[in-house]
Design an enzyme around this catalytic site. Sequence first.
Site, PDB file in Angstrom:
ATOM      1  N   GLU B  62      50.726  76.768  23.632  1.00  0.00           N
ATOM      2  CA  GLU B  62      51.077  78.189  23.494  1.00  0.00           C
ATOM      3  C   GLU B  62      51.580  78.805  24.795  1.00  0.00           C
ATOM      4  O   GLU B  62      52.362  79.751  24.774  1.00  0.00           O
ATOM      5  CB  GLU B  62      49.881  78.992  22.970  1.00  0.00           C
ATOM      6  CG  GLU B  62      49.539  78.717  21.510  1.00  0.00           C
ATOM      7  CD  GLU B  62      48.579  77.554  21.322  1.00  0.00           C
ATOM      8  OE1 GLU B  62      48.324  76.818  22.306  1.00  0.00           O
ATOM      9  OE2 GLU B  62      48.067  77.380  20.205  1.00  0.00           O
ATOM     10  N   GLN B 125      37.163  80.218  15.890  1.00  0.00           N
ATOM     11  CA  GLN B 125      38.412  80.595  16.577  1.00  0.00           C
ATOM     12  C   GLN B 125      38.565  82.101  16.723  1.00  0.00           C
ATOM     13  O   GLN B 125      39.672  82.629  16.672  1.00  0.00           O
ATOM     14  CB  GLN B 125      39.631  79.973  15.881  1.00  0.00           C
ATOM     15  CG  GLN B 125      39.656  78.456  16.032  1.00  0.00           C
ATOM     16  CD  GLN B 125      40.993  77.833  15.701  1.00  0.00           C
ATOM     17  OE1 GLN B 125      41.743  78.331  14.883  1.00  0.00           O
ATOM     18  NE2 GLN B 125      41.290  76.698  16.336  1.00  0.00           N
ATOM     19  N   LYS B 174      43.637  88.305   9.822  1.00  0.00           N
ATOM     20  CA  LYS B 174      44.206  87.515   8.732  1.00  0.00           C
ATOM     21  C   LYS B 174      44.286  88.281   7.413  1.00  0.00           C
ATOM     22  O   LYS B 174      45.244  88.133   6.658  1.00  0.00           O
ATOM     23  CB  LYS B 174      43.386  86.225   8.549  1.00  0.00           C
ATOM     24  CG  LYS B 174      44.064  85.234   7.620  1.00  0.00           C
ATOM     25  CD  LYS B 174      43.393  83.878   7.623  1.00  0.00           C
ATOM     26  CE  LYS B 174      44.180  82.913   6.742  1.00  0.00           C
ATOM     27  NZ  LYS B 174      43.545  81.583   6.694  1.00  0.00           N
ATOM     28  N   MET B 500      54.212  73.207  48.841  1.00  0.00           N
ATOM     29  CA  MET B 500      53.917  74.474  49.510  1.00  0.00           C
ATOM     30  C   MET B 500      52.470  74.499  49.994  1.00  0.00           C
ATOM     31  O   MET B 500      52.167  74.995  51.078  1.00  0.00           O
ATOM     32  CB  MET B 500      54.201  75.649  48.570  1.00  0.00           C
ATOM     33  CG  MET B 500      54.159  76.994  49.249  1.00  0.00           C
ATOM     34  SD  MET B 500      55.377  77.142  50.585  1.00  0.00           S
ATOM     35  CE  MET B 500      56.773  77.853  49.709  1.00  0.00           C
TER      36      MET B 500
END
Lengths: 163, 595
Positions: B62, B125, B174, B500
């Site tokens: 994601e 979830q 949902k 770096m």
Amino acid sequence: MRRIISVLLENEAGALSRVVGLFAQRNYNIETLTVAPTEDPTLSRLTLTTVGDDRKIEQITKHLNKLIEVIKVVDLSEGEHVERELMLVKVKAVGAQRAEVKRTADIFRAQVVDVTGSAYTVQVTGSSDKLDAFIRAIGELSILEVVRSGVSGLSRGEKVVSL
Amino acid sequence: MNQPNLKKETIVERLSGGDMLIRALQDEGVDFIFGYPGGAALHIYDAIFKQQRVQHILVRHEQAATHMADGYARATGRPGVALVTSGPGATNAITGIATAFMDSIPMIVISGQVANDLIGTDSFQETDMVGISRPVVKHSFMVKSAAEIPSVVKKAFYIATTGRPGPVVIDVPKDTTDPSVLFDYVYPETVKMRSYSPATRGHSGQIRKAVDLLLAAKRPVVYAGGGVIQGEACEVLTELTRFLDFPITNTLMGLGCYPATDPLFLGMLGMHGTFEANMAMHHSDLILAVGARFDDRVTNDPEKFCPGARVIHIDVDPASISKIIEAEVPIVGPAEPVLRDMLALLRERLAAAPDLLDRAAHQQWREQIAGWRRQHGLDHHQLERAVPGVVIKPQAVVQCLYQVTDGEAYVTSDVGQHQMFAAQYYHFDAPRRWINSGGLGTMGFGLPSAMGVKLALPDAVVACVTGEGSIQMNIQELSTCAQYGLAVKVVNLNNQALGMVKQWQDMQYGGRHSHSTYQDSLPDFLRLVEAYGHVGIRVDEVGDLEPAMREAFSEKLKDRLVFLDVAVDPDEHVYPMAIKGGSMCDMFLSRTEQS
């Protein structure tokens, strides 16, 4: 310097958490906070006190204004204003103390709002300084419990914070 | 908040919440959604399946979805859209949301949420997405009922794209997308919110004051940032700068807002800015700051910042003005109309009195700057002078990329040395071509953002300049590239270390390379990209660099993702580098020289 910032915001779920989150996120301090709906139930009025120099307060007001749900922000301490805070104090009151507490309450124009055989609950309203003074006058040793509402305020005169 | 005006339609469609959501995206003109399905988002995914107008791109993580949406937005100026599921889908999106937030990129992130009756029960979830994203969004919405979906989407796009742009999260429980419950679908035509009204013009009195300062300046410099690009003000800024003949520098985010090959351009300023840009800032008597925010990577110690400079600061966000550096003339407003008003007034004033500008002083000032450039300017000929058999300089690779792509590529980058080399050595003559995570500094941004650009602009040449550290943070997206045939070109400056970090350890930690190398654990990138079905080319010799680069960008490989793995000097540092705690003119110029 202590400032009183007054915020008109949408009375919506999550709006308050954005205000509080902003202070935490940007390392600003909230000393007191009070919030409730206004005469228009779609709006909330939030008053908070904080400490900071001009630059910090400018940033605070700017960032508050950036929050989408915030409609208006004023720094009440910038001008003439009225401020009030309400405090309930539960005080030990046995024997001679009973009269003493009552007398002190009278001096502060406070009211005894609950009474038991061993305790008084006193309601004090006024500026935060006055509330501090009452606590000092009663003496920390006899205080059982304190709850304070946080500061509410309005600017003096015709000026209003509205839509 | 006020309800948006609803347009009365004669025929009203009946749609479910999920269908309304996708339909609203169509009505906003969205062509791509970058996302990843999961339980709480399945009704929405079913709605996507049933239509053709919005194409969904399935990512592998994601975070990459948000970076793709971000790259899409930066390249086009249109908001990018990501869709994730609840819980881990939502938390994985946070880095990408924060990246967009720091760089003021318009983005809509739709997150599935568990059904309303499960919220707060620690259900499977479930995570408080509105809460967890709150510090890194411009605004967020939790959909309370399906009926409000069209107006929430309308508001979200409005907020994301106006004022100072930024990401907006829409959290969608949902049950509000339930396909069995239908609603009248009407998409609002306009939106008005009583609590949100971004500035549309600058204050004319302030603009007049600014013009007075501009006319009086002897050693002026224009300091322009990403706000110029976001505010579509590049053209007018260029016009104004050229009209005044003022030297101009860009922030890392502003590169491309002014043509880099123009003689007035001083290059990037700041921590790894050019010597001449930083010197010009420090010695200027007037700074015209436009859409830039005096970031700590620009100013160095704010107490020592440009002691002789008066500051005009144009920004659409009042909170950016006088935050770090006090502005003498603050102008709150979008850069485009403000600069246009400013230019008109300048023209008027100078037409009446052409001698108002001290052109002799400006000439002298430009010569002084040219002197600084001759003294310690960047060496743009490292490629030509590269000696066979000697390890390749990373700067030379960027120079080679610049030459081979004729300076026309869309270049995305990750974060680290390669990012600075790309910013220093690729000259961007047009806005939106340079795409990097400037504010948050997100490693793993380069590849997915390049993919977003390539989808938005399929005919454009898109290169991702990266390093072997950053690329591994989202390398799984090579699979997404295979699925959708995304022919981006990855230029991997492989110095076998977190360059770096290592540079700082060299300079500030006595050369102790604490966890900045991989001890021979790097993958064989060629075999890796080939496993994903792409083309890999390895370059070890400087003589092979240009032919390999030409091959990567050749007509023959036009439709292929090419991964150029270039072995570069592992000991190279980025210079100039600001000396911490100093002023803008305090810089390390090489391992042995200081300004």
